[in-house]
Scaffold this motif. Structure first.
Motif, PDB file in Angstrom:
ATOM      1  N   ARG A  96      52.881  38.240  71.689  1.00 36.79           N
ATOM      2  CA  ARG A  96      52.958  38.444  72.642  1.00 36.79           C
ATOM      3  C   ARG A  96      51.361  38.845  73.514  1.00 36.79           C
ATOM      4  O   ARG A  96      51.214  37.806  74.157  1.00 36.79           O
ATOM      5  CB  ARG A  96      53.507  39.730  73.918  1.00 36.79           C
ATOM      6  CG  ARG A  96      54.809  39.279  73.529  1.00 36.79           C
ATOM      7  CD  ARG A  96      55.636  40.432  74.147  1.00 36.79           C
ATOM      8  NE  ARG A  96      54.901  42.065  73.185  1.00 36.79           N
ATOM      9  CZ  ARG A  96      55.374  43.299  73.558  1.00 36.79           C
ATOM     10  NH1 ARG A  96      56.403  43.664  74.951  1.00 36.79           N
ATOM     11  NH2 ARG A  96      54.880  44.108  73.177  1.00 36.79           N
ATOM     12  N   LEU A  99      53.130  45.726  78.551  1.00 39.44           N
ATOM     13  CA  LEU A  99      53.544  45.603  77.521  1.00 39.44           C
ATOM     14  C   LEU A  99      53.672  46.374  76.466  1.00 39.44           C
ATOM     15  O   LEU A  99      53.808  46.698  75.685  1.00 39.44           O
ATOM     16  CB  LEU A  99      52.381  44.317  77.347  1.00 39.44           C
ATOM     17  CG  LEU A  99      53.011  42.975  77.851  1.00 39.44           C
ATOM     18  CD1 LEU A  99      52.254  41.701  78.584  1.00 39.44           C
ATOM     19  CD2 LEU A  99      54.617  42.843  78.637  1.00 39.44           C
ATOM     20  N   GLU A 139      59.254  38.999  78.664  1.00 36.85           N
ATOM     21  CA  GLU A 139      58.846  39.755  79.755  1.00 36.85           C
ATOM     22  C   GLU A 139      60.407  40.335  80.895  1.00 36.85           C
ATOM     23  O   GLU A 139      60.446  41.125  81.282  1.00 36.85           O
ATOM     24  CB  GLU A 139      57.640  40.223  80.256  1.00 36.85           C
ATOM     25  CG  GLU A 139      57.488  41.770  80.744  1.00 36.85           C
ATOM     26  CD  GLU A 139      57.852  43.081  80.067  1.00 36.85           C
ATOM     27  OE1 GLU A 139      57.613  44.332  80.285  1.00 36.85           O
ATOM     28  OE2 GLU A 139      57.017  43.119  78.609  1.00 36.85           O
ATOM     29  N   PRO A 164      62.273  43.395  79.513  1.00 37.25           N
ATOM     30  CA  PRO A 164      61.516  44.115  79.737  1.00 37.25           C
ATOM     31  C   PRO A 164      60.739  45.234  78.955  1.00 37.25           C
ATOM     32  O   PRO A 164      62.000  45.915  78.117  1.00 37.25           O
ATOM     33  CB  PRO A 164      62.385  44.767  80.504  1.00 37.25           C
ATOM     34  CG  PRO A 164      63.126  43.982  80.936  1.00 37.25           C
ATOM     35  CD  PRO A 164      63.776  43.363  80.029  1.00 37.25           C
ATOM     36  N   THR A 165      60.048  45.713  78.692  1.00 44.48           N
ATOM     37  CA  THR A 165      59.456  46.610  78.236  1.00 44.48           C
ATOM     38  C   THR A 165      59.869  48.324  78.337  1.00 44.48           C
ATOM     39  O   THR A 165      59.227  48.463  79.706  1.00 44.48           O
ATOM     40  CB  THR A 165      57.520  46.573  77.822  1.00 44.48           C
ATOM     41  OG1 THR A 165      57.556  45.422  77.413  1.00 44.48           O
ATOM     42  CG2 THR A 165      57.229  47.385  76.457  1.00 44.48           C
TER      43      THR A 165
END
Length: 465
Positions: free
Chosen positions: A256, A375, A432, A436-437
């Motif tokens: 990422r 992130l 994302e 989702p982080t």
């Protein structure tokens, strides 16, 4: 009553406002004020090259040893040294102070981003809110206050240089070389003939030194040291230097981060174009150096207001829509600048471009910073060090070819990087959205001693959690 975290955000923001009132004003003037042999642009290139080097190892090392607060103060001192170098500008004064500024630049910004991310997560846990929303809001508030520094710094330069009695009318034959009509590599006649009196330059630089020192005092006195315990624990259980040195690069294993490199570098390209190329080849060439401050004030005002607005709007529209708006605005400006031939009779047009550019830059800055914080919440120092490193690489490349490539080609390069960003960024955003982080919770910071004792040996580059 405002919360402690919100108070700290205000203190950081006001400190950066004061510091970059000085540095922002100097940066906008370098390509015109120190145009001899490209010395001003060369100093800016050295600054961002030094930031790249410092990004490799200094942010994690300084933040973990000093904590965010004192890392910010130390970084500010490096910026003030550059103002001293501009008192008597020359290769032997500007280059060393540019290196010093660059070495302090990456730790300064990494510490600021880390501090705001920690504060946002703490406040979100306390309020029961979503961490990314509070982080977005805090970055929006920061950039709303910070970006107004362009207004005050450039207002100072315009008011002081406006007192010069030697302001002359730009000859018609020189107007034919402004903008992309000519190569734009040699406008030295205009730059040197309209250079303000040395006494006015000293007055301006002295004022910039004063507000820079004020920034250091504001942060040193009023900012809470919220990561003091983490710093003391790190000093008591010091990691090998090689681990700290490689921490920034180790994060590049995350695809990422690699995919975000074009977006991050574009931030450097677009900022350097406005402060280096637009001010020299459009404003100074067609209007004179005393107008640079007023034009950049327009950029700063638009940037500041839009930073605050978009920081709040992001929770309703999402990042992707805002990034699309910024890309569209920059694309339209680049295409228009390729064909526009600047002339003093079209004075309002000179302010339209920085206003649109400021709106777009507000999105690039607030959303990219908050995106990195969202992130990589467990590797904040290394993530923001990467952010500064790749953004600085964009600055270095743009400033390095500034005196060698024609303005038309510079615009094409800027457009190419923008289009590459439009291809790579959506990939990260889509991933994302699907995965989702998870955010870091408040307990991560307040009781980290218990929660990390088992994992101390595995922590490589982050605020201990």
């Amino acid at each position: 009553m405002i919360s402690r975290n919100f108070k700290n955000v205000l203190v950081v923001s006001i400190g950066f406002l004061s510091l970059f009132t000085a540095y922002g004003g100097l940066q906008s003037l370098q390509s015109s004020l120190n145009a001899e042999q490209g010395m001003g642009v060369a100093s800016l290139s050295v600054i961002y090259a030094s930031i790249i080097i410092s990004s490799m190892f200094l942010p994690p090392l300084m933040i973990k040893n000093l904590g965010c607060k004192w890392t910010i103060v130390a970084g500010m001192a490096c910026y003030v040294s550059y103002s001293f170098g501009n008192l008597y500008p020359g290769w032997y004064t500007l280059m060393p102070t540019s290196v010093i500024l660059g070495l302090g630049g990456s730790p300064l910004w990494s510490a600021k981003c880390t501090y705001l991310t920690i504060s946002g997560n703490l406040q979100a846990s306390k309020d029961g809110s979503k961490g990314s929303d509070v982080i977005n809001q805090y970055f929006g508030i920061f950039f709303f206050i910070f970006q107004s520094s362009a207004v005050w710094g450039n207002l100072m330069s315009s008011l002081i240089f406006g007192q010069d009695a030697n302001i002359t009318t730009i000859p018609e034959e020189q107007l034919l070389t402004c903008g992309a009509a000519d190569c734009g590599l040699d406008i030295s006649v205009n730059s040197t003939s309209t250079r303000p009196a040395q006494e006015l330059v000293w007055t301006l630089v002295g004022s910039y030194i004063g507000v820079g020192v004020l920034a250091m005092l504001i942060v040193a006195v009023f900012l809470d040291n919220i990561d003091r315990e983490q710093s003391s624990r790190f000093r008591g259980n010091r990691e090998p230097f090689c681990q700290t040195f490689l921490a920034t690069f180790r994060l590049l294993k995350d695809w990422r981060l690699v995919t975000l490199i074009p977006l991050t570098m574009y931030s450097g390209f677009e900022q350097s174009f406005l402060s280096g190329e637009y001010t020299k080849n459009y404003v100074t060439c067609a209007l004179g150096i005393h107008y640079v401050g007023y034009v950049m004030m327009c950029f700063g005002a638009a940037n500041s207001l839009c930073s605050f607005f978009f920081g709040r709007l992001a929770r309703y529209t999402g990042r992707a829509a805002l990034f699309f708006l910024a890309a569209l605005a920059n694309f339209a400006c680049i295409m228009a600048l390729l064909f526009w031939r600047p002339h003093p009779d079209e004075l309002p047009v000179f302010f339209v471009f920085p206003a649109l550019w400021g709106m777009a830059d507000a999105i690039w800055q607030t959303q990219t910073n908050s995106l990195y914080g969202i992130l990589f919440p467990r590797h904040k120092e290394a993530a923001f060090a990467n952010y500064r490193m790749w953004e600085s690489l964009g600055f270095v490349i743009a400033f390095a070819y500034s005196t060698f490539i024609c303005l038309e080609y510079k615009l094409y390069i800027l457009l190419s990087v923008l289009l590459l960003t439009a291809v790579t960024y959506p990939v990260v955003e889509y991933y994302e959205y699907k995965h989702p982080t998870p955010p870091v919770q408040e307990g991560t910071y307040t009781s980290h001693k218990e929660t990390t004792q088992i994992h101390d040996k595995n922590i490589i580059c982050q605020t201990e959690m």
